[in-house]
Design a protein around this motif. Structure first.
Motif, PDB file in Angstrom:
ATOM      1  N   ILE A  13       9.551   4.749  -0.695  1.00 25.67           N
ATOM      2  CA  ILE A  13       8.957   3.440  -0.976  1.00 25.67           C
ATOM      3  C   ILE A  13      10.099   2.475  -1.270  1.00 25.67           C
ATOM      4  O   ILE A  13      10.752   2.576  -2.309  1.00 25.67           O
ATOM      5  CB  ILE A  13       7.989   3.501  -2.175  1.00 25.67           C
ATOM      6  N   HIS A  17      10.274  -4.039   1.172  1.00 28.24           N
ATOM      7  CA  HIS A  17       9.242  -4.233   2.194  1.00 28.24           C
ATOM      8  C   HIS A  17       7.969  -4.883   1.659  1.00 28.24           C
ATOM      9  O   HIS A  17       7.078  -5.191   2.436  1.00 28.24           O
ATOM     10  CB  HIS A  17       8.886  -2.899   2.837  1.00 28.24           C
ATOM     11  N   TYR A  18       7.876  -5.094   0.357  1.00 23.45           N
ATOM     12  CA  TYR A  18       6.640  -5.585  -0.247  1.00 23.45           C
ATOM     13  C   TYR A  18       6.748  -6.990  -0.832  1.00 23.45           C
ATOM     14  O   TYR A  18       5.756  -7.520  -1.295  1.00 23.45           O
ATOM     15  CB  TYR A  18       6.202  -4.642  -1.376  1.00 23.45           C
ATOM     16  N   PRO A 109       3.384  -6.376  -6.294  1.00 25.22           N
ATOM     17  CA  PRO A 109       2.420  -6.769  -5.263  1.00 25.22           C
ATOM     18  C   PRO A 109       1.383  -5.662  -5.035  1.00 25.22           C
ATOM     19  O   PRO A 109       1.676  -4.472  -5.239  1.00 25.22           O
ATOM     20  CB  PRO A 109       3.290  -6.973  -4.022  1.00 25.22           C
ATOM     21  N   THR A 110       0.198  -6.027  -4.589  1.00 32.12           N
ATOM     22  CA  THR A 110      -0.928  -5.106  -4.425  1.00 32.12           C
ATOM     23  C   THR A 110      -0.581  -3.899  -3.551  1.00 32.12           C
ATOM     24  O   THR A 110      -0.902  -2.764  -3.905  1.00 32.12           O
ATOM     25  CB  THR A 110      -2.147  -5.856  -3.847  1.00 32.12           C
ATOM     26  N   GLU A 111       0.051  -4.125  -2.405  1.00 32.99           N
ATOM     27  CA  GLU A 111       0.380  -3.018  -1.503  1.00 32.99           C
ATOM     28  C   GLU A 111       1.382  -2.058  -2.141  1.00 32.99           C
ATOM     29  O   GLU A 111       1.262  -0.842  -2.000  1.00 32.99           O
ATOM     30  CB  GLU A 111       0.944  -3.541  -0.187  1.00 32.99           C
ATOM     31  N   LEU A 112       2.369  -2.601  -2.831  1.00 31.40           N
ATOM     32  CA  LEU A 112       3.351  -1.767  -3.516  1.00 31.40           C
ATOM     33  C   LEU A 112       2.667  -0.948  -4.602  1.00 31.40           C
ATOM     34  O   LEU A 112       2.893   0.258  -4.720  1.00 31.40           O
ATOM     35  CB  LEU A 112       4.467  -2.624  -4.113  1.00 31.40           C
ATOM     36  N   GLU A 113       1.813  -1.578  -5.378  1.00 34.38           N
ATOM     37  CA  GLU A 113       1.093  -0.872  -6.438  1.00 34.38           C
ATOM     38  C   GLU A 113       0.250   0.262  -5.861  1.00 34.38           C
ATOM     39  O   GLU A 113       0.214   1.369  -6.409  1.00 34.38           O
ATOM     40  CB  GLU A 113       0.220  -1.830  -7.238  1.00 34.38           C
ATOM     41  N   ALA A 114      -0.423   0.015  -4.732  1.00 40.54           N
ATOM     42  CA  ALA A 114      -1.252   1.052  -4.098  1.00 40.54           C
ATOM     43  C   ALA A 114      -0.397   2.236  -3.646  1.00 40.54           C
ATOM     44  O   ALA A 114      -0.773   3.401  -3.849  1.00 40.54           O
ATOM     45  CB  ALA A 114      -2.018   0.464  -2.919  1.00 40.54           C
ATOM     46  N   ASP A 115       0.754   1.960  -3.047  1.00 40.90           N
ATOM     47  CA  ASP A 115       1.630   3.042  -2.599  1.00 40.90           C
ATOM     48  C   ASP A 115       2.209   3.818  -3.782  1.00 40.90           C
ATOM     49  O   ASP A 115       2.296   5.046  -3.746  1.00 40.90           O
ATOM     50  CB  ASP A 115       2.751   2.497  -1.716  1.00 40.90           C
ATOM     51  N   ARG A 118      -0.571   6.087  -5.200  1.00 37.80           N
ATOM     52  CA  ARG A 118      -0.831   7.257  -4.359  1.00 37.80           C
ATOM     53  C   ARG A 118       0.332   8.258  -4.388  1.00 37.80           C
ATOM     54  O   ARG A 118       0.124   9.460  -4.563  1.00 37.80           O
ATOM     55  CB  ARG A 118      -1.097   6.807  -2.916  1.00 37.80           C
TER      56      ARG A 118
END
Length: 172
Positions: A13, A17-18, A109-115, A118
């Motif tokens: 990660i 990229h986020y 950011p939302t996408e970073l938090e989701a990754d 997971r």
């Protein structure tokens, strides 16, 4: 290579990229290596020793990847790392350390938090054992190990799934 562990997968990660402005998080990242163990009789210290002996552990985390005969692990000389340097840590403490490191000033950011959820935090929640690599001190830092500004390393053991995860969160 230690045959008690088999490398199954890796995830990376890269915070760059986020975010819109790479200077904001340009050199922050998390590397996760998943290894399966087949020997149930190994205790946690045995698993840590097997991990240290595995070729996937020979990663300087500076862009070159795993070097099977390499002498480095992260910022440290590999020969100085032993299972005794891993201290058991509570799930809550591990999460707090990582959350503070992720971004002490604002929410990711939302996408970073989701990754992160997971790949890191869900695995922390499911772990039977969590170990953190202790500070080794300046004498253990290899010839260019100073490139890592922050270096957090955790080993997560999931006995029921027969998996161990090497989680490295760092700045460089």
């Amino acid at each position: 290579m230690d045959n008690r562990l088999a490398h199954e997968s890796s995830a990376f990660i890269n915070f760059r990229h986020y975010v819109a402005d790479p200077k904001e998080h340009g050199f922050r990242w998390v590397d996760i290596k998943q290894l399966r163990f087949s020997v149930e009789s190994l205790d946690d210290r045995g698993l840590l020793a097997a991990l240290i002996g595995h070729e996937q552990f020979r990663d300087d985390y500076a862009g070159g990847g795993v070097w099977p005969a390499g002498p480095r692990h992260g910022p440290y000389w590999l020969r100085l790392i032993t299972p005794d340097l891993y201290e058991p840590i509570s799930r809550e403490k591990a999460v707090a350390i990582l959350r503070e490191w992720v971004d002490p000033l604002c929410h990711p950011p939302t996408e970073l938090e989701a990754d992160l959820q997971r790949e890191v935090f869900d695995r922390l929640a499911a772990a039977d054992g969590i170990y953190r690599l202790s500070e080794l001190g300046d004498e253990a830092v290899h010839d260019w190990g100073w490139v890592h500004g922050c270096f957090h390393e955790f080993v997560l053991i999931h006995r029921s799934a027969r998996r161990t995860f090497l989680v490295v969160a760092a700045d460089d």
